[in-house]
Design an enzyme around this catalytic site. Structure first.
Site, short mmCIF file in Angstrom:
data_model
loop_
_atom_site.label_atom_id
_atom_site.label_comp_id
_atom_site.label_asym_id
_atom_site.label_seq_id
_atom_site.Cartn_x
_atom_site.Cartn_y
_atom_site.Cartn_z
N CYS A 216 11.04 -3.84 2.24
CA CYS A 216 10.56 -5.17 1.86
C CYS A 216 9.04 -5.18 1.76
O CYS A 216 8.47 -5.92 0.95
CB CYS A 216 11.03 -6.21 2.86
SG CYS A 216 12.81 -6.52 2.81
N CYS B 232 -1.21 4.87 -2.19
CA CYS B 232 -0.26 3.77 -2.34
C CYS B 232 -0.63 2.73 -1.29
O CYS B 232 -1.81 2.59 -0.95
CB CYS B 232 1.18 4.26 -2.19
SG CYS B 232 1.56 5.00 -0.58
#
Length: 393
Positions: free
Chosen positions: A197, A351
């Site tokens: 999530c 990232c």
């Protein structure tokens, strides 16, 4: 299938309890006996986050006598979009402490037990043994498998839920009466295959939808009413507003709850079992990981680098490291990103936290960019150590 009540009823309800739970008491299926069972029940919520928030609040309101909360994290502002048990004033506070305060405000008759610790193989059996039922609100595969294994080994049922973007799932795993989590998912997905999530996002209200289903199942199990989700997987699509359920059969060859189990105790390392990153990514990152501060030094010196952000476009819009070019990880996995990389510059990948960039780094190194590196900690580390003025997420 109907199951016998999980707990015996308490001796009595006080006058205050009768007033508080009157809307339960006039339901024939619940009644005085069912409410007494709830009062006598001990339920542990693993996690006080997205799913744990509505679960704890409604378990408290329902009159579950003892509520355990285990969470080692602190409240972050990014939690408030979905973790409704916490408020703005709780930012920086331990989640278990914050959740406990909210539970006591909802129902002061509930006995709250706080576990300010991470759930580990060293403590899970001892903690679980003090409860009748486990409600699993975790968001990573390593903890899910550990919760399942401990519950099966202790002979305890647990209510499981999962959320991602607009999709939710819920089930009840109780090896004595049906399948366990390993019957549904014998092996964890390959590292990086299923985004968390934190990487893919979640619609805040979806937590309430799935969390309330978990509480509904918990009440049914504790009181012995209705048809619980044992042997069924409930799937919810919030965009299409559709519910469906599929049968989950007990696997006679399950390594944990089958006829001849080979897993008879907890694994030594669930992180290794689930593989936070692939072996190829771990090998590529070994010796080729730099810090956010080292990246900043490279930029300040004017080093000949090509900085690549491998996150998704919507993440890039929230916050980005100056000078980074967006090429999502998927383009590395299908090979299309390689033609976008210059041959005369050192490739530096990043990232959000470092897992996806490590996977992309393995692809880049295999393509011949031997001096490529990635930023450990990613954007989160950059915001923390280089430029705190940027938003985190």
């Amino acid at each position: 299938m109907s199951l016998p009540p999980l707990v015996e009823p308490a001796a009595e309800l006080t006058v205050d309890e009768v007033r508080r739970y009157s809307r339960h008491l006039i339901i024939p299926d619940v009644g005085m006996a069912g409410q007494k069972r709830l009062k006598n029940a001990k339920v542990l919520c693993v996690g006080a986050g997205g799913l744990g928030s509505p679960a704890l609040m409604y378990l408290a309101a329902a009159g579950v006598g003892t509520l355990g909360i285990i969470d080692f994290d602190v409240v972050d502002e990014s939690n408030l979009q979905r973790q409704i048990i916490h408020g703005q004033s709780d930012v920086g506070r331990l989640k278990a402490e914050s959740a406990a305060a909210s539970v006591r405000e909802i129902n002061p008759l509930v006995d709250v037990v706080i576990h300010n610790t991470a759930l580990t193989t060293e403590n899970v059996m001892e903690i679980f043994s003090g409860y009748d039922l486990i409600v699993d609100g975790t968001d990573n595969f390593a903890t899910r498998y550990m919760v399942n294994d401990a519950a099966v080994l202790l002979g305890k049922p647990y209510v499981w839920g999962s959320i991602y973007r607009f999709d939710g799932q819920a089930s009840v795993f109780w090896a004595e009466h049906g399948p366990c989590y390993r019957c549904l998912y014998p092996e964890p997905p390959p590292p990086g295959m299923v985004p968390s999530c934190a990487e893919g996002g979640v619609l805040g209200v979806l937590c309430a939808s799935i969390g309330s289903i978990q509480v509904n199942e918990a009440i049914k199990l504790l009181t012995g009413i209705g048809d619980p989700l044992v042997g069924r997987l409930m799937i919810y699509d919030a965009l299409e507003m559709k519910y469906r359920d599929v049968k989950v059969r007990k696997d006679p060859e399950c390594v944990l709850c089958g006829k001849n189990p080979t897993v008879t105790e907890l694994l030594e390392d669930y992180e290794a079992f689930c593989g936070a990153i692939s072996d190829e990514a771990a090998e590529a990152a070994s010796g080729s990981t730099i810090t956010a501060l080292e990246l900043k030094d490279m930029q300040d010196r004017g080093d000949n680098i090509f900085l690549v952000d491998v996150r998704e476009p919507n993440e890039y819009e929230i916050v980005s490291i100056p000078g980074a070019t967006l090429i999502p990880k998927g383009e590395f996995l299908n090979g299309s990103a390689l033609e976008k990389l210059p041959q005369d510059k050192r490739i530096v990948l990043h990232c959000k936290s470092g897992a996806r960039s490590a996977e992309a780094l393995a692809v880049v190194k295999n393509a011949g960019f031997s001096d490529a590196v990635h930023v450990g900690g990613g954007v989160l580390s950059w915001v923390k150590t280089v430029d705190p003025s940027l938003p985190s997420y």
